[in-house]
Enzyme design. Structure first.
Site, mmCIF file in Angstrom:
data_model
loop_
_atom_site.group_PDB
_atom_site.id
_atom_site.type_symbol
_atom_site.label_atom_id
_atom_site.label_comp_id
_atom_site.label_asym_id
_atom_site.label_seq_id
_atom_site.Cartn_x
_atom_site.Cartn_y
_atom_site.Cartn_z
ATOM 1 N N GLU A 1 4.243 -27.744 -23.040
ATOM 2 C CA GLU A 1 3.473 -26.754 -22.272
ATOM 3 C C GLU A 1 3.121 -27.219 -20.857
ATOM 4 O OE1 GLU A 1 1.201 -24.362 -25.770
ATOM 5 O OE2 GLU A 1 0.451 -26.387 -25.413
HETATM 6 C C1 ACM Z 1 2.023 -27.963 -29.131
HETATM 7 O O1 ACM Z 1 1.629 -27.324 -30.120
HETATM 8 N N1 ACM Z 1 1.686 -27.577 -27.910
HETATM 9 C C2 ACM Z 1 2.856 -29.141 -29.270
#
Ligand code: ACM
Length: 543
Positions: free
Chosen positions: A349
């Site tokens: 992310e």
């Molecule tokens: C994640 O759940 N952002 C690895």
């Protein structure tokens, strides 16, 4: 005559053996029993059928008379320190409930509980064991201490649930006769705890370690940094912990582990055969670090601490040299506290980092992990950069993950990147069970106990070679979780299912038999004080 060899539940375990491809030797009920034993058997509870444990063993061949622990039973260890330690651990579990002395001794003898590290059976590998139960003795042999420890976990589950109580209970303490031979499908069987969104004290982490070790989990992945908190003392950048660790989701006081505390966790985990994998999530998920040191920000301005639950808004400054001084220092100090092989560098992310910057960052950071003798693991977005040789990518996709993204990961696997699988809509323990679950999140959907168990790591990710799969992980993100009770409600009953996917042969995989074995864990968790969710898809005893 003993009736228990004919119990319907035994039939289940015979099927299990057959499914695992091992021939089973049928027990001869009563063939060797005496009149006195017959009288005892009439009042005794039926022992748990051999092999009726979680995770399912590779092979269980029931037969012969049960072994029974009594007031004279000794735990006989060979001369090794590892066997001694495992023997003491077992005695520590069984003394309170049986009320017996269960003396641990290395004075030889062929009776009692025998723990031996002298197995010559190469097929047991580093984690396998053989457990032979018969009248008078129960012998666990292994090649390495992990195998002995796992044999002891199996032994615990073969005993009545009352053996897990902390006060003296009524026996008898029988283990069904026969032989279990067991070794894991995968060497990487992990659980992750997010201590960043909410901080968990050393004691709470140890409590969870004890619980995961019941199911032969062998890695504890600690998510040590995120936007909301930096949880590990770093001497060269002290404000990371003292300031960056000073809050958490919702604005509580947060916290961090001193180096001594962290080493204590690592050591405790090792005593339960778990390797700690520390994660410093980069270049995104870094607000706590950016708030602690203004120079890590491209604009030189430290943002405020963050106590919300959004993701994707923070990034280390990829173009600044100081960023890599920082990462080098952090990895060096963490590597020095890490006896294990891996350091997890996150990489998920990174929505505030350009693709070009992300690739450049990973090209610079992965060699720093190697510089300190460790192997890098990244969330599967790492496959969008250039994974270092030997690096592991952790797949956390779910049903809504695009075909292109899956293909990118599968292609990396074809090119030699190993994978750990933690699909969010299967193995994320923080996903709600259903719409009524009071804790957790639901962005990957609801994850029932059955859904969590019912997938095969070997075939899950289309195009990824079966031998690219190192194993599985069950992550527990803590945006909504702040107590051990919260951890247990979300992890149980789903964690044992992921552990079983990591341990048991694919041929044992069957929800209908698994759910019965799982249901029998309920009374154990009651005895241990684990506050689990009484999932409606599991046939709990007495339900
Ligand atoms: C994640 O759940 N952002 C690895």
């Amino acid at each position: 005559m003993r009736q228990h060899h004919r119990s319907p539940r035994l039939f289940g375990s015979l099927l299990l053996v057959a499914a695992a491809g091992f021939s089973s030797v049928a027990a001869v009920p009563g063939g060797d029993s005496t009149g006195q034993e017959a009288a005892e058997a009439a009042t005794a509870a039926t022992p748990t059928p051999l092999g009726q444990v979680v995770p399912a063993p590779a092979s269980a061949v029931p037969g012969g008379s049960p072994f029974e622990i009594n007031s004279k039973t000794r735990i006989r260890v060979d001369g090794s320190r590892d066997a001694q330690k495992t023997g003491s651990y077992l005695a520590g579990v069984l003394r309170p409930s049986t009320g017996y002395p269960l003396k641990v001794t290395d004075d030889g003898g062929s009776d009692g509980i025998r723990l031996r590290l002298n197995s010559k059976d190469a097929s047991l590998g580093n984690e396998g064991y053989r457990l032979e139960s018969k009248r008078g003795s129960l012998t666990i042999t292994a090649r390495k201490s992990a195998g002995l420890f796992y044999g002891v976990q199996t032994l615990r589950q073969q005993l009545p649930a009352a053996a897990e109580q902390k006060t003296v209970q009524k026996g008898p303490w029988q283990v069904a006769g026969g032989t279990i031979k067991d070794a894991p499908r995968y060497g990487y069987r992990s659980a992750m705890l997010d201590v960043s969104r909410h901080f968990f004290s050393v004691d709470k982490v140890k409590r969870y370690i004890d619980q995961m070790s019941l199911y032969k989990v062998n890695k504890l992945h600690m998510h040590l940094s995120d936007d909301q908190g930096w949880r590990i003392a770093i001497d060269s950048w002290p404000k990371l912990a003292t300031y960056g660790g000073s809050t958490q989701v919702g604005g509580g006081k947060g916290g961090y582990y001193t180096k001594a505390q962290y080493k204590d966790i690592v050591q405790y985990a090792a005593s339960r055969q778990l390797e700690v994998i520390p994660e410093i999530d980069m270049p995104g998920h870094t607000n706590a670090a950016l708030a602690s040191y203004a120079e890590l920000n491209c604009n030189g301005v430290a943002p405020p601490l963050y106590t919300g639950t959004e993701v994707g808004f923070s990034s280390l400054c990829v173009k600044k040299d100081v960023t890599y001084d920082f990462v080098d220092d952090v990895i060096r100090e963490i590597a020095a506290m890490t006896p294990g092989k891996y350091i997890h560098i996150g990489g998920d992310e990174a929505h505030s980092t350009s693709h070009e910057d992300y690739v450049a960052f990973m090209d610079k950071v992965q060699p720093l992990v190697a510089k300190y003798g460790k192997t890098a693991i990244g969330w599967h977005q790492l496959t969008g950069a250039t994974p270092a040789k030997g690096a592991i990518a952790q797949y956390w996709g779910y049903d809504a993950t695009s075909a292109a993204e899956r293909e990118q990961v599968a292609n990396a696997a074809k090119n030699g990147t190993k994978l750990v699988l933690s699909p969010a809509d299967r193995s994320y323990l923080d996903m709600k069970y259903d719409k009524d679950t009071p804790l957790g999140l639901a962005w990957a959907g609801y994850v029932s106990t059955q859904r969590s168990y019912d997938w095969d790591p070997g075939t899950y990710l289309k195009g990824a070679p079966a031998d690219s799969i190192e194993g599985v992980e069950a992550p527990l993100w803590s945006e909504t979780l702040s107590t051990s009770a919260h951890i247990e409600y979300m992890a149980f009953p789903r964690l044992p299912g992921i552990a079983e996917l990591g341990w048991s042969p694919a041929s044992t995989h069957d929800w209908n038999t698994y759910k019965v074995r799982l249901a029998e864990q309920g009374p154990r968790w009651d005895a241990m004080g684990i506050g689990y969710y009484k999932a409606p898809d599991v046939p709990w005893p007495g339900k």
